[in-house]
Scaffold this active site. Structure first.
Site, short mmCIF file in Angstrom:
data_model
loop_
_atom_site.label_atom_id
_atom_site.label_comp_id
_atom_site.label_asym_id
_atom_site.label_seq_id
_atom_site.Cartn_x
_atom_site.Cartn_y
_atom_site.Cartn_z
N HIS A 23 -8.82 -7.50 1.56
CA HIS A 23 -7.74 -6.52 1.66
C HIS A 23 -6.92 -6.47 0.38
O HIS A 23 -6.45 -5.42 -0.02
CB HIS A 23 -6.83 -6.85 2.86
CG HIS A 23 -5.99 -8.07 2.64
ND1 HIS A 23 -6.44 -9.33 2.94
CD2 HIS A 23 -4.74 -8.21 2.10
CE1 HIS A 23 -5.49 -10.20 2.61
NE2 HIS A 23 -4.47 -9.56 2.11
N THR A 47 -10.14 -12.02 3.67
CA THR A 47 -10.91 -10.79 3.46
C THR A 47 -10.52 -10.17 2.13
O THR A 47 -9.70 -10.72 1.39
CB THR A 47 -10.65 -9.79 4.60
OG1 THR A 47 -9.25 -9.49 4.61
CG2 THR A 47 -11.07 -10.38 5.93
N PHE A 89 0.83 -1.21 0.00
CA PHE A 89 0.00 0.00 0.00
C PHE A 89 0.86 1.26 0.00
O PHE A 89 0.47 2.29 -0.56
CB PHE A 89 -0.93 0.00 1.22
CG PHE A 89 -1.93 1.12 1.22
CD1 PHE A 89 -3.08 1.05 0.45
CD2 PHE A 89 -1.71 2.26 1.99
CE1 PHE A 89 -3.99 2.10 0.44
CE2 PHE A 89 -2.62 3.30 1.99
CZ PHE A 89 -3.77 3.23 1.21
N GLU A 90 2.03 1.18 0.62
CA GLU A 90 2.91 2.35 0.73
C GLU A 90 3.75 2.58 -0.53
O GLU A 90 4.52 3.56 -0.60
CB GLU A 90 3.83 2.20 1.95
CG GLU A 90 3.17 2.47 3.29
CD GLU A 90 2.21 1.37 3.72
OE1 GLU A 90 2.54 0.18 3.53
OE2 GLU A 90 1.11 1.70 4.22
N VAL A 136 1.23 -9.27 -3.04
CA VAL A 136 -0.03 -9.24 -2.30
C VAL A 136 -0.70 -10.60 -2.47
O VAL A 136 -1.04 -10.99 -3.59
CB VAL A 136 -0.95 -8.11 -2.78
CG1 VAL A 136 -2.26 -8.13 -2.00
CG2 VAL A 136 -0.27 -6.75 -2.61
N ILE A 137 -0.87 -11.29 -1.35
CA ILE A 137 -1.46 -12.63 -1.40
C ILE A 137 -2.86 -12.58 -0.81
O ILE A 137 -3.09 -12.00 0.26
CB ILE A 137 -0.57 -13.62 -0.63
CG1 ILE A 137 0.82 -13.69 -1.29
CG2 ILE A 137 -1.21 -15.01 -0.60
CD1 ILE A 137 1.84 -14.54 -0.56
N1 RBF Z 1 1.02 -5.75 2.15
C1 RBF Z 1 1.58 -6.45 1.16
O1 RBF Z 1 2.52 -5.98 0.52
N2 RBF Z 1 1.13 -7.71 0.84
C2 RBF Z 1 0.08 -8.29 1.49
O2 RBF Z 1 -0.27 -9.44 1.16
C3 RBF Z 1 -0.54 -7.57 2.53
N3 RBF Z 1 -1.58 -8.10 3.21
C4 RBF Z 1 -2.21 -7.35 4.16
C5 RBF Z 1 -3.35 -7.85 4.81
C6 RBF Z 1 -4.01 -7.09 5.74
C7 RBF Z 1 -5.24 -7.64 6.39
C8 RBF Z 1 -3.54 -5.79 6.04
C9 RBF Z 1 -4.26 -4.92 7.05
C10 RBF Z 1 -2.42 -5.29 5.44
C11 RBF Z 1 -1.74 -6.06 4.50
N4 RBF Z 1 -0.60 -5.56 3.86
C12 RBF Z 1 -0.02 -6.27 2.85
C13 RBF Z 1 0.05 -4.31 4.31
C14 RBF Z 1 -0.42 -3.07 3.54
O3 RBF Z 1 0.17 -3.04 2.25
C15 RBF Z 1 0.01 -1.80 4.32
O4 RBF Z 1 1.39 -1.85 4.57
C16 RBF Z 1 -0.71 -1.66 5.66
O5 RBF Z 1 -2.11 -1.76 5.48
C17 RBF Z 1 -0.39 -0.29 6.31
O6 RBF Z 1 -0.82 0.78 5.47
#
Ligand code: RBF
Length: 160
Positions: free
Chosen positions: A97, A95, A66-67, A90-91
C-alpha cells in the site's frame, strides 16, 4: 544515503523572499496523527519565523496521505493562496500500500503544482517503521515539516 548525513532542518535561511503578505495552505494527513501534528508544528513555526501572518496560514486536514492530492488542488485553485505544503507519514506495512500511496501523491501534487503554477510541496515522510518517521519529525534527522516550509518559501522566491 545522503539524507542520513545531515539534519534535514538545516536549511540555508539567507536571502529568503519576504513572505509577510504571502498566503499558505498547510495540508496535513491524519494517519499517524501524532507524527503529522509534529510535522505541522514545524512547518507552521517556520512560516511564522520567516514573517508569515497567522491569519495567512490556512490549515486543513485530510484523512490519509492519498487524499493530499485532491486537498492540494482544492487549496491551490484558490487564487489567494501562494503555496501549498502537503504533510503526511506513510509507514511500510505487510503489503505494498505504501508504494501505491506514495506514487499517487507524488504524481498528484506534481500535477497540481504545474496546473496552478504555484509551489505544492511534497512533505511526505515515507519510512519502514514508526521510529524512522519520528526521526524525521523532530528527531535525529530534523523535522521534515520545517524543511517543507523552507522549500515553499524558497520556491516563492524564484522569479522568471
Ligand atoms: N495513509 C497514510 O497517510 N499513511 C499510511 O501509512 C497509510 N497506510 C494505509 C494502509 C492501508 C492498508 C490503507 C488501505 C490505507 C492507508 N492509508 C495511509 C490511508 C490512505 O492514505 C487513504 O486515506 C485511504 O486509502 C482512503 O483513500
Amino acid at each position: 544515503m545522503a539524507s542520513a548525513l545531515k539534519n534535514l532542518s538545516d536549511y540555508n535561511s539567507d536571502n529568503l523572499v519576504d513572505i509577510t503578505e504571502k498566503k499558505f495552505g498547510l495540508l496535513v494527513a491524519e494517519w499517524n496523527k501524532a507524527i503529522t501534528d509534529t510535522l505541522c508544528k514545524g512547518a507552521y513555526e517556520t512560516l511564522i519565523k520567516h514573517g508569515a501572518k497567522p491569519e495567512n496560514i490556512i490549515r486543513n486536514t485530510v484523512p490519509g496521505s492519498f487524499e493530499l492530492s485532491l486537498g492540494a488542488q482544492l487549496l491551490a485553485q484558490n487564487s489567494d493562496i501562494d503555496a501549498v505544503i502537503c504533510l503526511g507519514v506513510v509507514i511500510k506495512g505487510e503489503t505494498k500500500h505504501d508504494d501505491y500511496i506514495c506514487h499517487a501523491v507524488a504524481q498528484g501534487i506534481t500535477q497540481v503544482s504545474l496546473k496552478y503554477n504555484k509551489p505544492v510541496i511534497f512533505g511526505l515522510v515515507t519510512t519502514n517503521n514508526e521510529q524512522q518517521a519520528w526521526d524525521r519529525a523532530g528527531g535525529k534527522h530534523g523535522n521534515k515539516g520545517v524543511e517543507a516550509a523552507a522549500t515553499a518559501i524558497h520556491m516563492l522566491g524564484i522569479s522568471a
